[in-house]
Design a protein around this motif. Structure first.
Motif, PDB file in Angstrom:
ATOM      1  N   ASN A  29       0.862  -1.184   0.000  1.00 13.85           N
ATOM      2  CA  ASN A  29       0.000   0.000   0.000  1.00 13.85           C
ATOM      3  C   ASN A  29       0.901   1.238   0.000  1.00 13.85           C
ATOM      4  O   ASN A  29       1.113   1.899   1.014  1.00 13.85           O
ATOM      5  N   GLU A  33      -3.327   4.507   1.771  1.00 16.59           N
ATOM      6  CA  GLU A  33      -4.780   4.511   1.960  1.00 16.59           C
ATOM      7  C   GLU A  33      -5.538   3.955   0.758  1.00 16.59           C
ATOM      8  O   GLU A  33      -6.709   4.260   0.560  1.00 16.59           O
ATOM      9  N   GLN A  34      -4.866   3.130  -0.016  1.00 15.56           N
ATOM     10  CA  GLN A  34      -5.504   2.627  -1.229  1.00 15.56           C
ATOM     11  C   GLN A  34      -6.041   1.215  -1.009  1.00 15.56           C
ATOM     12  O   GLN A  34      -5.304   0.316  -0.621  1.00 15.56           O
ATOM     13  N   CYS A 178      -8.742   0.265  -6.399  1.00 19.27           N
ATOM     14  CA  CYS A 178     -10.163   0.655  -6.463  1.00 19.27           C
ATOM     15  C   CYS A 178     -10.316   2.145  -6.759  1.00 19.27           C
ATOM     16  O   CYS A 178      -9.736   2.984  -6.069  1.00 19.27           O
ATOM     17  N   ASP A 181     -14.158   7.046  -5.497  1.00 15.38           N
ATOM     18  CA  ASP A 181     -13.810   8.412  -5.082  1.00 15.38           C
ATOM     19  C   ASP A 181     -15.031   9.177  -4.581  1.00 15.38           C
ATOM     20  O   ASP A 181     -15.007  10.404  -4.500  1.00 15.38           O
ATOM     21  N   ASN A 186     -10.926   4.983   0.225  1.00 15.82           N
ATOM     22  CA  ASN A 186      -9.532   5.180  -0.180  1.00 15.82           C
ATOM     23  C   ASN A 186      -8.940   6.416   0.496  1.00 15.82           C
ATOM     24  O   ASN A 186      -8.079   7.093  -0.056  1.00 15.82           O
ATOM     25  N   PRO A 192      -8.084   8.189  -5.188  1.00 23.15           N
ATOM     26  CA  PRO A 192      -7.442   6.887  -5.425  1.00 23.15           C
ATOM     27  C   PRO A 192      -6.004   7.065  -5.918  1.00 23.15           C
ATOM     28  O   PRO A 192      -5.697   8.011  -6.656  1.00 23.15           O
TER      29      PRO A 192
END
Ligand SMILES: [Zn+2]
Length: 200
Positions: A29, A33-34, A178, A181, A186, A192
């Protein structure tokens, strides 16, 4: 052990790759935060694939952790979690996002989505998934409260944290960064980003 190059899962897009039985698939990651929707298929028979609904009864819990083996729709182990530095919050409940999800959220016209990303990622290596299995949503934070309610919360993972999965058979692994948004899954900024992976 020779480490493979670090490959990019482009922001909002999908990618697929081969991994042999015994290899480790490390999903990073990068920006912290994805959410990364993740699928695994039996390389020799794509109709056998990692299945969340078949995994849950064997795990006995809904937040997968180190030592857990995810199962296929034939109930065979396909991926085992061998390391996790991300905080251990991943989702096994939520279907991949798709054009209908975004339509219901008010988007008119095209919106990137994980369902199309799986198809596109597989097509890049000349394959076609038989369906869109419910994914293992790495880093996705869907708290389940005592009253049974759920919510879509930002990830708890941090930049550079990762999860490593051992292939228990020859697999095709597919990832989608992903493109959601409209909800903060995310991160609160709803932006994203790319993520990365290695197979070694
Ligand atoms: Zn998605």
């Amino acid at each position: 052990m020779v480490h493979s190059e670090v490959l990019t899962i482009p922001a909002r897009k999908g990618i697929a790759a081969y991994a042999a039985k015994g290899q480790t698939i490390k999903c990073i990651n990068t920006h912290g935060e994805q959410v990364v929707d993740t699928w695994a298929f039996n390389r020799n028979d794509l109709t056998e694939f990692m299945s969340m609904e078949h995994s849950r009864p064997h795990l006995g819990h809904i937040f997968p952790k180190v030592g857990d083996s995810l199962r296929t729709n034939n109930r065979r182990p396909i991926l085992t979690i061998v390391e996790d530095t991300s905080g251990g919050i991943h989702d096994m409940l939520i279907a991949a996002c798709d054009r209908y999800r975004y339509e219901l959220l008010g988007v008119s016209g095209h919106h990137d989505n994980c369902t199309d990303n799986l198809a596109a990622g597989m097509a890049l290596i000349g394959l076609k998934a038989p369906e869109t299995p419910s994914p293992l949503n790495l880093f996705m934070n869907i708290p389940v409260r005592p009253d049974g309610s759920i919510s879509f919360d930002p990830p708890v993972s941090t930049p550079g944290s990762y999860i490593s999965l051992r292939a228990e058979m020859d697999v095709v692994i597919a990832f989608s960064a992903c493109p959601q948004d409209l909800l903060p899954i995310n991160g609160k900024s709803c932006r994203p980003t790319e993520a990365h992976f290695q197979i070694f």
